[in-house]
Design an enzyme around this catalytic site. Structure first.
Site, PDB file in Angstrom:
ATOM      1  N   THR A 165      30.340  76.537  29.665  1.00  0.00           N
ATOM      2  CA  THR A 165      29.502  77.425  30.460  1.00  0.00           C
ATOM      3  C   THR A 165      29.049  76.681  31.708  1.00  0.00           C
ATOM      4  OG1 THR A 165      28.758  78.677  28.550  1.00  0.00           O
ATOM      5  CG2 THR A 165      27.351  78.748  30.509  1.00  0.00           C
ATOM      6  N   HIS A 264      26.574  85.700  32.803  1.00  0.00           N
ATOM      7  CA  HIS A 264      25.656  85.244  31.755  1.00  0.00           C
ATOM      8  C   HIS A 264      24.834  86.402  31.196  1.00  0.00           C
ATOM      9  CE1 HIS A 264      24.512  81.100  30.347  1.00  0.00           C
ATOM     10  NE2 HIS A 264      23.621  81.811  29.689  1.00  0.00           N
ATOM     11  N   ASP A 295      32.758  89.179  29.794  1.00  0.00           N
ATOM     12  CA  ASP A 295      31.614  89.632  29.000  1.00  0.00           C
ATOM     13  C   ASP A 295      30.596  90.262  29.934  1.00  0.00           C
ATOM     14  OD1 ASP A 295      30.068  87.614  30.231  1.00  0.00           O
ATOM     15  OD2 ASP A 295      30.044  86.338  28.464  1.00  0.00           O
ATOM     16  N   GLY A 296      29.594  90.914  29.318  1.00  0.00           N
ATOM     17  CA  GLY A 296      28.517  91.502  30.105  1.00  0.00           C
ATOM     18  C   GLY A 296      28.582  93.011  30.166  1.00  0.00           C
TER      19      GLY A 296
END
Length: 369
Positions: A165, A264, A295-296
């Site tokens: 990350t 994030h 993602d998200g």
């Protein structure tokens, strides 16, 4: 009639959001805020959801599609489902069994789990409970020896990849956590970091998790550090936090074997573009050279379909399986993933897609979110 994690009565879990309702009722308010909140005014958090809402589908008919194949090929392995569980810190905040329950629930569907560096169970205990492959997520820490130790443990335990990350040189101001002076107590904290995982409660308007991040994470990391990480391991290294074509190109140039398009979950730069918007830019730039994950804002099976059609090779699910974990542990995770898979299969049938390879940009119509 079926029963669900929501009780012994006939199932009322018709949407993943139904699990969110029960999760919120069972969690302390500060923990719910930690799981659910974003940074700043939470514009990016909301923007991730709006981006999916703005997409319209262009289904095909009379394709003869019966039972669609939801599998994907990644890193020379076949995944039976095109999604994995994204890394979420300290699962024991949500359920006593923590990450052990998470991987058991995911394993029932053969779904990969990306185990967080800040896991509240040991890497070895998590591996022993897993019924599907595991990857390990890392942050850039000031203590490079700690990162090396975690990589070695992951390799020894049979983890299949590393996910670094890279969008947290500092932790953004998450106002819910600041108001709650949120801190993760030791019994729920990141056990794989040893003494480096201990947090201290801050003063008024401060957050223990933010203070811990400031002390632990390295804001000076550069692409050279990615080359260093690649040199320490035989595992594939995937860079998480990419939102532009330029960074996608740089990631591959410096050794990344995959990228995760991610803001994030709206928890870092407030005002950053949605992950779905960035996905199209990144996939155009990379042209299939390495796998691209996203993602998200993914809450349902049709969102997974949209992400795959927009160019993602697979999708990472964060909050939704955590709602299941908080609601009913292993069973809740399994039911959330099974619900998303059922929705995906239905959407594929209705779009006339027999396999995930049939999901392409021609299925999508874009409008301003």
């Amino acid at each position: 009639m079926t029963t669900s994690a929501l009780g012994q009565e006939p199932s009322v879990a018709l949407r993943t959001e139904d699990f969110a309702v029960l999760a919120q009722a069972r969690l302390e308010p500060a923990v719910w805020d930690f799981l659910s909140g974003g940074s700043g005014a939470e514009r990016t958090l909301a923007g991730n959801l709006r981006a999916f809402d703005a997409v319209r589908l262009r289904p095909r008919i009379l394709t003869g599609t019966a039972e669609p194949d939801t599998g994907v090929e990644l890193f020379a392995h076949r995944w039976p489902v095109p999604f994995a569980i994204a890394p979420v810190a300290c699962n024991r905040l949500l359920h006593p069994e923590g990450e052990v329950a998470t991987v058991r629930g995911a394993g029932a569907l053969g779904a990969v789990t990306i185990v967080p560096m800040l896991a509240s169970r040991t890497l070895e205990d998590i591996r022993a409970a897993a019924g599907a492959p595991l990857w390990l997520q890392l942050f850039w820490t000031r203590d490079r020896a700690l990162m090396t130790e975690l990589v070695e443990r992951a390799e020894s335990a049979g983890y299949g990849a590393l996910v670094i990350t890279s969008d947290m040189p500092v932790m953004a101001r998450r106002l819910r956590d600041l108001r709650n002076r949120f801190v993760i107590e030791p019994e729920f904290g990141p056990v794989n970091l040893g003494s480096a995982g201990v947090q201290v409660r801050g003063g008024e308007g401060e957050s223990g998790v933010r203070a811990h991040a400031a002390k632990t994470f390295d804001p000076t990391a550069t692409w050279r550090d990615l080359e260093w990480l690649r040199s320490t391991t035989r595992l594939p290294v995937i860079v998480k936090g990419v939102l532009t074509d330029r960074d996608a190109e740089l990631a591959v140039r410096h050794g990344a074997q995959g990228v995760v398009v991610s803001n994030h979950g709206g928890r870092q730069l407030d005002g950053a573009q949605s992950s779905l918007t960035a996905l199209r830019e990144v996939t155009r730039a990379l042209g299939g050279r390495v796998p691209v994950f996203v993602d998200g804002g993914v809450r349902r099976g049709v969102d997974v379909l949209v992400a795959l059609a927009a160019g993602a090779d697979a999708v990472l699910l964060g909050r939704a399986p955590m709602w299941g974990l908080a609601a009913a542990g292993e069973r809740g995770v399994r039911e959330v993933l099974a619900l998303i898979l059922e929705e995906l299969r239905e959407a594929m049938r209705l779009c006339g897609a027999a396999t995930t390879a049939d999901l392409g940009p021609d299925l999508l119509s874009w409008s301003a979110p």
